[in-house]
Design a protein around this motif. Structure first.
Motif, PDB file in Angstrom:
ATOM      1  N   TYR A 246       0.868  -1.286   0.261  1.00 15.58           N
ATOM      2  CA  TYR A 246      -0.011  -0.043  -0.166  1.00 15.58           C
ATOM      3  C   TYR A 246       0.810   1.271   0.132  1.00 15.58           C
ATOM      4  CZ  TYR A 246      -3.472   3.474   1.328  1.00 15.58           C
ATOM      5  OH  TYR A 246      -4.447   4.542   1.192  1.00 15.58           O
TER       6      TYR A 246
ATOM      7  N   CYS B  94      -7.873   6.337  11.229  1.00 16.71           N
ATOM      8  CA  CYS B  94      -7.448   5.427  10.009  1.00 16.71           C
ATOM      9  C   CYS B  94      -6.279   6.084   9.207  1.00 16.71           C
ATOM     10  CB  CYS B  94      -8.878   5.359   9.131  1.00 16.71           C
ATOM     11  SG  CYS B  94     -10.229   5.121   9.802  1.00 16.71           S
TER      12      CYS B  94
ATOM     13  N   GLU C 208      -0.816  11.397   5.791  1.00 18.47           N
ATOM     14  CA  GLU C 208      -1.119  12.761   6.254  1.00 18.47           C
ATOM     15  C   GLU C 208      -0.268  13.746   6.932  1.00 18.47           C
ATOM     16  OE1 GLU C 208      -2.620   9.966   7.185  1.00 18.47           O
ATOM     17  OE2 GLU C 208      -4.629   9.836   6.439  1.00 18.47           O
TER      18      GLU C 208
ATOM     19  N   ASP D  91      -5.026   3.728  14.215  1.00 18.20           N
ATOM     20  CA  ASP D  91      -5.484   2.701  13.274  1.00 18.20           C
ATOM     21  C   ASP D  91      -5.515   1.464  13.973  1.00 18.20           C
ATOM     22  OD1 ASP D  91      -5.189   2.828   9.990  1.00 18.20           O
ATOM     23  OD2 ASP D  91      -4.978   0.760  10.914  1.00 18.20           O
TER      24      ASP D  91
ATOM     25  N   ALA E 164     -10.959   3.620  15.232  1.00 16.58           N
ATOM     26  CA  ALA E 164     -11.330   4.965  14.926  1.00 16.58           C
ATOM     27  C   ALA E 164     -12.964   5.702  15.296  1.00 16.58           C
ATOM     28  CB  ALA E 164     -11.137   5.185  13.447  1.00 16.58           C
TER      29      ALA E 164
ATOM     30  N   VAL F 168      -8.194  10.443   5.553  1.00 13.53           N
ATOM     31  CA  VAL F 168      -8.664  10.011   4.209  1.00 13.53           C
ATOM     32  C   VAL F 168      -8.465   8.546   3.993  1.00 13.53           C
ATOM     33  CG1 VAL F 168      -6.933  10.376   1.933  1.00 13.53           C
ATOM     34  CG2 VAL F 168      -6.708  11.820   3.801  1.00 13.53           C
TER      35      VAL F 168
HETATM   36  C1  LIG Z   1      -7.015   3.163   2.756  1.00  8.55           C
HETATM   37  S1  LIG Z   1      -6.228   2.894   4.203  1.00  8.55           S
HETATM   38  C2  LIG Z   1      -5.851   4.690   4.274  1.00  8.55           C
HETATM   39  C3  LIG Z   1      -4.649   4.820   5.255  1.00  8.55           C
HETATM   40  C4  LIG Z   1      -4.408   6.446   5.078  1.00  8.55           C
HETATM   41  N1  LIG Z   1      -5.367   7.207   5.787  1.00  8.55           N
HETATM   42  C5  LIG Z   1      -4.045   6.824   3.730  1.00  8.55           C
HETATM   43  O1  LIG Z   1      -4.552   8.088   3.060  1.00  8.55           O
HETATM   44  O2  LIG Z   1      -3.295   6.220   2.844  1.00  8.55           O
HETATM   45  C6  LIG Z   1      -7.382   2.598   5.422  1.00  8.55           C
HETATM   46  C7  LIG Z   1      -7.062   2.519   6.928  1.00  8.55           C
HETATM   47  O3  LIG Z   1      -8.134   2.363   7.637  1.00  8.55           O
HETATM   48  C8  LIG Z   1      -7.797   1.521   8.773  1.00  8.55           C
HETATM   49  N2  LIG Z   1      -9.036   1.245   9.418  1.00  8.55           N
HETATM   50  C9  LIG Z   1     -10.432   0.516   8.764  1.00  8.55           C
HETATM   51  N3  LIG Z   1     -11.210   0.546   9.777  1.00  8.55           N
HETATM   52  C10 LIG Z   1     -10.504   1.093  11.048  1.00  8.55           C
HETATM   53  C11 LIG Z   1     -11.270   1.255  12.428  1.00  8.55           C
HETATM   54  N4  LIG Z   1     -12.394   0.824  12.753  1.00  8.55           N
HETATM   55  N5  LIG Z   1     -10.404   1.546  13.198  1.00  8.55           N
HETATM   56  C12 LIG Z   1      -9.100   2.351  13.234  1.00  8.55           C
HETATM   57  N6  LIG Z   1      -8.611   2.029  11.750  1.00  8.55           N
HETATM   58  C13 LIG Z   1      -9.308   1.476  10.693  1.00  8.55           C
HETATM   59  C14 LIG Z   1      -7.305   0.429   8.037  1.00  8.55           C
HETATM   60  O4  LIG Z   1      -6.352  -0.485   8.958  1.00  8.55           O
HETATM   61  C15 LIG Z   1      -6.172   1.255   7.041  1.00  8.55           C
HETATM   62  O5  LIG Z   1      -4.972   1.197   7.683  1.00  8.55           O
END
Ligand SMILES: C[S@@+](CC[C@H](N)C(=O)[O-])C[C@H]1O[C@@H](n2cnc3c(N)ncnc32)[C@H](O)[C@@H]1O
Length: 265
Positions: free
Chosen positions: A20, A53, A59, A76, A102, A119
């Protein structure tokens, strides 16, 4: 090993973290810049800037550039994503990471945060509209919410659209756990925030070819979770469907995300 959906989600991102960061973070950078731009030239109330997240925390540099003395907290669920985030945090003494859900921001920081910036995480939460109301409740009066998320439909043509189509055919019940019918502005307003922006944001993304896109989605994106839940045979079939209908050669698309900016009153 647990069947808890949030555990599966975290494990899915654990295995995807390196891919990623390498493939998607540079391609999603324009949306990160969009989200962070809401804090430019703003005087924020006291309190931390929360980044729910945060994943690998792309960010952080943009937020720290405009608010260098502020505590910035990335939150996260995925230890693998947080492990990569640590590399960015090392360069910013006021930043720190929390492993947690989150959804729970307002119980941890009730009316205490200066800003919430996020994001591409909101659409993964079980109830995004409820989550955004909770995020708004974590703000102090004058605090700023800036959230970029993927809506149900991001494009009508392009790899995201094709992927949605082949997934819908393979999984007609569509039980991917993601969120739909986002009424985000309404819910942020009901939590006492003044909505300043509620708009689409499109940027171009280039992929070398359809195969590279597929490999990145499976190895470093949200499809990694599907490998864990559905297995290799299912993924091989999905891949064949996707590649047979994809164009050959470089693939540029222009997906549309959703951006909301609101200020707590
Ligand atoms: C697509 S990634 C985005 C990461 C970063 N914000 C970016 O823009 O690159 C989504 C992230 O959301 C986190 N995530 C999903 N559900 C979550 C939750 N309930 N609490 C905390 N993190 C969460 C996932 O572990 C993942 O790291």
């Amino acid at each position: 090993m647990s069947d808890d959906p949030s555990d599966l989600l975290a494990r899915g991102w654990d295995g995807a973290a390196e891919g990623y960061d390498r493939y998607f973070v540079p391609r999603f950078a324009p949306w990160v810049a969009t989200a962070a731009s809401a804090l430019h030239a703003r005087t924020l109330p006291p309190g931390p800037i929360l980044v729910p997240c945060c994943g690998t925390f792309p960010e952080l540099p943009a937020i720290a550039a405009t608010h260098p003395d502020r505590e910035i907290v990335g939150i996260d669920l995925s230890p693998g994503m947080l492990a990569r985030a640590r590399r960015r945090v090392a360069a910013h003494p006021r930043a720190r990471l929390v492993r947690g859900d989150a959804v729970d921001l307002a119980s941890r920081w009730p009316g205490e945060a200066a800003a919430v910036v996020s994001v591409f995480g909101l659409q993964q939460l079980p109830d995004p509209a409820a989550a955004i109301a909770g995020w708004a409740s974590a703000l102090r009066p004058g605090g700023v919410l800036s959230v970029v998320s993927w809506p149900d439909e991001t494009e009508t043509d392009g790899p995201f659209a094709l992927l949605s189509a082949v997934r819908a055919e393979a999984q007609p019940d569509g039980a991917d756990g993601s969120a739909r019918h986002l009424r985000l502005a309404e819910r942020a307003a009901s939590a006492g925030a003044l909505v300043e922006r509620d708009e689409p944001v499109s940027h171009p993304i280039d992929h070398p070819d359809a195969e590279s896109f597929w490999t990145a989605m499976v190895g470093g994106g949200p499809l990694h979770k599907l490998v864990l839940s559905h297995g290799e045979a299912f993924m091989a079939e999905l891949r064949e469907q996707f590649l047979s209908r994809a164009p050959s050669g470089p693939w540029r698309h222009r997906p549309t995300a959703h951006w909301i900016v609101a200020r707590a009153t």
